[in-house]
Design an enzyme around this catalytic site. Structure first.
Site, PDB file in Angstrom:
ATOM      1  N   GLY A  51      46.833  -5.838  23.432  1.00  0.00           N
ATOM      2  CA  GLY A  51      45.948  -5.156  22.261  1.00  0.00           C
ATOM      3  C   GLY A  51      44.872  -5.558  22.626  1.00  0.00           C
ATOM      4  O   GLY A  51      44.381  -6.739  24.038  1.00  0.00           O
TER       5      GLY A  51
ATOM      6  N   GLU B 262      45.141   0.286  25.581  1.00  0.00           N
ATOM      7  CA  GLU B 262      44.928  -1.612  25.717  1.00  0.00           C
ATOM      8  C   GLU B 262      46.278  -1.753  25.978  1.00  0.00           C
ATOM      9  O   GLU B 262      46.826  -3.148  27.117  1.00  0.00           O
ATOM     10  CB  GLU B 262      45.083  -2.346  24.558  1.00  0.00           C
ATOM     11  CG  GLU B 262      43.515  -2.165  24.054  1.00  0.00           C
ATOM     12  CD  GLU B 262      42.557  -3.006  24.867  1.00  0.00           C
ATOM     13  OE1 GLU B 262      42.942  -4.042  25.544  1.00  0.00           O
ATOM     14  OE2 GLU B 262      40.931  -2.878  24.826  1.00  0.00           O
TER      15      GLU B 262
ATOM     16  N   GLU C  37      46.727  -4.200  29.877  1.00  0.00           N
ATOM     17  CA  GLU C  37      47.480  -4.983  30.212  1.00  0.00           C
ATOM     18  C   GLU C  37      48.786  -4.768  30.387  1.00  0.00           C
ATOM     19  O   GLU C  37      48.852  -6.238  31.482  1.00  0.00           O
ATOM     20  CB  GLU C  37      47.386  -5.582  28.499  1.00  0.00           C
ATOM     21  CG  GLU C  37      45.325  -5.993  28.286  1.00  0.00           C
ATOM     22  CD  GLU C  37      45.964  -6.564  26.567  1.00  0.00           C
ATOM     23  OE1 GLU C  37      46.454  -7.135  26.325  1.00  0.00           O
ATOM     24  OE2 GLU C  37      44.526  -6.861  26.246  1.00  0.00           O
TER      25      GLU C  37
ATOM     26  N   GLU D  11      49.614 -12.767  32.810  1.00  0.00           N
ATOM     27  CA  GLU D  11      51.128 -12.507  32.663  1.00  0.00           C
ATOM     28  C   GLU D  11      51.218 -12.455  32.034  1.00  0.00           C
ATOM     29  O   GLU D  11      51.119 -11.929  30.346  1.00  0.00           O
ATOM     30  CB  GLU D  11      51.770 -14.585  32.761  1.00  0.00           C
ATOM     31  CG  GLU D  11      53.489 -14.329  32.514  1.00  0.00           C
ATOM     32  CD  GLU D  11      53.827 -15.873  33.131  1.00  0.00           C
ATOM     33  OE1 GLU D  11      54.703 -15.850  33.199  1.00  0.00           O
ATOM     34  OE2 GLU D  11      53.067 -16.557  32.041  1.00  0.00           O
TER      35      GLU D  11
ATOM     36  N   SER E  15      45.247  -6.885   8.950  1.00  0.00           N
ATOM     37  CA  SER E  15      44.715  -8.158   8.447  1.00  0.00           C
ATOM     38  C   SER E  15      43.261  -8.575   8.859  1.00  0.00           C
ATOM     39  O   SER E  15      42.539  -8.300   9.857  1.00  0.00           O
ATOM     40  CB  SER E  15      45.905  -9.404   8.398  1.00  0.00           C
ATOM     41  OG  SER E  15      46.184  -9.328  10.394  1.00  0.00           O
ATOM     42  N   PRO E  16      42.444  -8.828   8.449  1.00  0.00           N
ATOM     43  CA  PRO E  16      40.822  -9.218   8.890  1.00  0.00           C
ATOM     44  C   PRO E  16      40.985 -10.194   9.505  1.00  0.00           C
ATOM     45  O   PRO E  16      41.919 -11.581   8.859  1.00  0.00           O
ATOM     46  CB  PRO E  16      40.462  -9.591   7.380  1.00  0.00           C
ATOM     47  CG  PRO E  16      42.161 -10.108   6.027  1.00  0.00           C
ATOM     48  CD  PRO E  16      42.615  -9.346   6.578  1.00  0.00           C
TER      49      PRO E  16
END
Length: 176
Positions: free
Chosen positions: A73, A89, A93, A144, A107-108
């Site tokens: 992410g 993302e 990745e 990884e 969530s903040p």
């Protein structure tokens, strides 16, 4: 708590030194009246789960929390939707092209970057993978990528507090 704009001393419009705290999330220029709001950036994280009930995690290749586990992410770019950012993302990745993403929760968060706290709104998604497990190639800021049985996932192995908290919530909600 430090004001989110404490590192910004000059008005970005007129250059005045009179760029002062206006309220808890903004600064205002006394000279030209411009007000800048520090609204949160959008960020994503993916719980990628295969049919064997394994979770795909990545090892962070960069600070903060270099070497610890993370979820695929990152930040959503300008001009893209949260869903597009999540898919991008994941591709960057892990090399995976995914289509089925399901919003879970948000969530903040405050993400430390270059000595500055960047306020984010983290949005977490479930990404189910069915069938053969595709080849995973760690890239970008992931050093990884590995599959871990959900029953063996340890939240303490995740270095970023926001991700650790999301993993705890995910495992609790999954009954794991």
């Amino acid at each position: 708590m430090v004001h989110p704009l404490e590192k910004f001393s000059y008005c970005p419009v007129c250059g005045s030194e009179h760029f002062e705290v206006h309220n808890f999330k903004s600064k205002q220029c006394r000279d030209c009246g411009f007000t800048y709001y520090a609204n949160p950036c959008s960020a994503t994280a993916a719980f990628i789960i295969n049919d064997r009930q394994e979770m795909l995690v990545v090892r962070r290749g960069k600070e903060p929390a270099k070497g610890t586990l993370d979820l695929p992410g990152g930040f959503v770019d300008m001009g893209e939707t949260v869903e597009e950012g999540m898919k991008r993302e994941i591709k960057e990745e892990t090399g995976l092209d995914v289509h089925d993403i399901r919003y879970l929760f948000s969530s903040p968060n405050v993400y430390m970057y270059s000595g500055m706290g960047v306020h984010t709104l983290d949005m977490d998604f479930l990404v189910p993978l069915h069938g053969d497990i595709p080849t995973i190639t760690a890239a970008d800021d992931a050093a990884e990528a590995l599959w871990i049985p959900i029953s063996e996932v340890n939240p303490d192995d995740f270095g970023l507090t926001s991700i650790r908290n999301a993993v705890i919530r995910f495992l609790r909600e999954q009954g794991a």
